[in-house]
Design a protein around this motif. Structure first.
Motif, short mmCIF file in Angstrom:
data_model
loop_
_atom_site.label_atom_id
_atom_site.label_comp_id
_atom_site.label_asym_id
_atom_site.label_seq_id
_atom_site.Cartn_x
_atom_site.Cartn_y
_atom_site.Cartn_z
N UNK C 106 -1.00 42.07 53.40
CA UNK C 106 -0.77 40.67 53.05
C UNK C 106 0.66 40.41 52.57
N UNK C 107 1.23 41.40 51.88
CA UNK C 107 2.58 41.28 51.33
C UNK C 107 2.83 39.94 50.65
N UNK C 108 2.04 39.62 49.62
CA UNK C 108 2.21 38.32 48.95
C UNK C 108 3.54 38.23 48.20
N UNK C 109 4.07 37.03 48.14
CA UNK C 109 5.34 36.80 47.44
C UNK C 109 5.12 36.35 46.00
N UNK C 110 4.01 35.66 45.78
CA UNK C 110 3.73 35.13 44.45
C UNK C 110 2.23 35.12 44.20
N UNK C 111 1.87 35.35 42.94
CA UNK C 111 0.49 35.14 42.48
C UNK C 111 0.52 33.99 41.48
N UNK C 112 -0.47 33.12 41.58
CA UNK C 112 -0.62 32.06 40.59
C UNK C 112 -2.05 32.13 40.06
N UNK C 113 -2.18 32.32 38.74
CA UNK C 113 -3.50 32.32 38.11
C UNK C 113 -3.71 30.99 37.39
N UNK C 114 -4.81 30.32 37.69
CA UNK C 114 -5.16 29.11 36.94
C UNK C 114 -6.11 29.51 35.84
N UNK C 115 -5.77 29.17 34.61
CA UNK C 115 -6.62 29.52 33.48
C UNK C 115 -6.95 28.30 32.64
N UNK C 116 -7.99 28.42 31.84
CA UNK C 116 -8.27 27.43 30.81
C UNK C 116 -8.82 28.19 29.62
N UNK C 117 -8.98 27.52 28.47
CA UNK C 117 -9.58 28.20 27.33
C UNK C 117 -11.04 28.52 27.66
N UNK C 118 -11.54 29.62 27.11
CA UNK C 118 -12.90 30.05 27.40
C UNK C 118 -13.93 28.95 27.15
N UNK C 119 -13.77 28.22 26.04
CA UNK C 119 -14.78 27.19 25.73
C UNK C 119 -14.68 26.01 26.70
N UNK C 120 -13.49 25.73 27.19
CA UNK C 120 -13.37 24.67 28.21
C UNK C 120 -14.12 25.07 29.48
N UNK C 121 -13.94 26.32 29.87
CA UNK C 121 -14.61 26.81 31.08
C UNK C 121 -16.12 26.80 30.90
N UNK C 122 -16.56 27.22 29.73
CA UNK C 122 -18.01 27.23 29.43
C UNK C 122 -18.59 25.83 29.57
N UNK C 123 -17.92 24.84 28.97
CA UNK C 123 -18.44 23.46 29.01
C UNK C 123 -18.40 22.90 30.43
N UNK C 124 -17.34 23.24 31.18
CA UNK C 124 -17.27 22.75 32.57
C UNK C 124 -18.43 23.32 33.39
N UNK C 125 -18.75 24.60 33.16
CA UNK C 125 -19.84 25.21 33.93
C UNK C 125 -21.18 24.58 33.56
N UNK C 126 -21.38 24.30 32.26
CA UNK C 126 -22.64 23.69 31.84
C UNK C 126 -22.77 22.29 32.46
N UNK C 127 -21.65 21.56 32.52
CA UNK C 127 -21.71 20.19 33.05
C UNK C 127 -21.87 20.14 34.56
N UNK C 128 -21.52 21.23 35.24
CA UNK C 128 -21.58 21.24 36.69
C UNK C 128 -23.01 21.51 37.15
N UNK C 129 -23.75 20.43 37.39
CA UNK C 129 -25.17 20.59 37.76
C UNK C 129 -25.34 20.80 39.26
#
Lengths: 185, 185, 185
Positions: C106-129
């Motif tokens: 693949x020889x990637x040139x860049x990696x981009x990680x999208x992150x959020x705070x753990x509690x934000x991710x938890x609440x988003x997952x709970x809301x995603x029905x």
């Protein structure tokens, strides 16, 4: 003889600790960026340090490799400290200072990371009026140190080298220097 | 068949969890250090374990490779657990237990890290009067576990193997053993 | 042209940020899993996505490699975003999404990680029905993000690519999109 890589983020005090430790030790102290510049100049690629960033990735890679090779060769005669960065923080993200092709040539025996608490680093940077730099937030400083630990373990997996973390806290310079001396002896 | 690497820092209880889990599973349980010693003895390099450290880095590397190769070969007939360390804490820093040349021969399928909270590990070490060891501080224990996580992800990137973390808390041995069994089945 | 890898754990909002950022940029947006499926279908190995998991490790590796190679080839004509995961969380542990043999192709040139705070991710997952998924605890979410950081630095050491972390906090989508655009330009 040994090739030891020493790294620390700006404000960690890595250069100060290293210089004090080297007063009584026989090590050739080279700055990786300086060696790269020298080689790029010999290859007639650049005139000054600023132009280094404008080199194509392919040429940069070639210069990186040659610098690593030349350092390794010098280690046949003397122990060498390579003063560099585990990662360089750029607008595009953390750039690894010692990617695989550099490690393959450099074959380092030891990595030493100089660290301090994030707030100590923050205060040291604020107090340092000799340089103007973008002020990072505490969490960015902590993240940079975390990423350096992670990448140093990847470097260790690739080379078999040890990774030593030396803490350099305020009012603790003597202790840090002593730790450094023990790790270099 | 599978080669599974199991690792945990002293006080994590990795050996206890592993032994209990293996009571009902068909795995050959090898200790990587023991295999290295056996091979070094066959090569007439050393007589006992203590002399292993005095081998030159080149010879150590050769013994490491041969040990890994011999374990991989045995896996043609049986599932194997390799009991080892992600990193060994030495005065010169964290030494990777499974550098690239070992992984290339060993070709592990899975890594399992046994962890506990830093304070649990601290208390277990204090209570263990059967060994005398230098007492590490809580932050050193936490750092060691952090570095093991980082290096295990580098091992994963090099091999494609999975990395499973199993927590082994006080009064939670049964649960840890169950987790281990599920990961080994 | 560039190959940029974008990754984020479920609930980080990586797809949302990416889609918004790509509205005004010229990038071919490919999903690594889709490319693998396409290739496995052409090779008459599978009919649908579910059968992909049942492929032998050897065949999976071959499909992974071919997918990486085909993406790299397309990058001769256009910039490419590879939408994938740094690690996939499986019952056997964290599976690296981009092991060495994939990176080599693949020889990637860049990696981009999208992150959020753990509690934000938890609440988003709970809301995603719209999806039913096993609910992870906060500490598991934090661990997954930590392991992704670690493995991304191993990927960086192997490839020389940069690793950029973009935070995607609640009510901060515009800022995250702007960060993403700057990193992709």
């Amino acid at each position: 003889m040994k090739v030891v890589v020493v790294a620390g983020i700006p404000g960690s005090g890595s250069t100060t600790v290293l210089k004090k430790a080297l007063e009584n030790l026989e090590y050739l102290h080279v700055n990786y960026g300086d060696v790269m510049l020298e080689i790029a100049q010999k290859m007639d690629l650049v005139e000054d340090r600023d132009s280094m960033r404008k080199l194509s990735p392919t040429l940069q890679k070639e210069v990186q490799k040659k610098a690593a090779k030349s350092i390794r060769e010098k280690s046949e005669e003397t122990n060498i400290i390579v003063d560099t960065h585990c990662t360089i923080k750029t607008p595009l993200g953390f750039l690894p200072g010692l990617p695989k092709w550099v490690l393959d040539e450099l074959q380092p025996d030891r990595f030493i990371l100089i660290e301090a608490d994030g707030d100590e680093i923050l205060m040291r940077r604020i107090s340092d009026t000799s340089r103007t730099r973008d002020m990072e937030r505490l969490k960015d400083i902590n993240l940079h140190q975390e990423m350096n630990r992670a990448v140093s373990m990847a470097y260790a997996a690739l080379t078999g080298a040890t990774v030593k973390i030396i803490e350099n806290h305020n009012d603790g310079l003597d202790e840090s220097v002593e730790d450094m001396i023990k790790t270099l002896e």
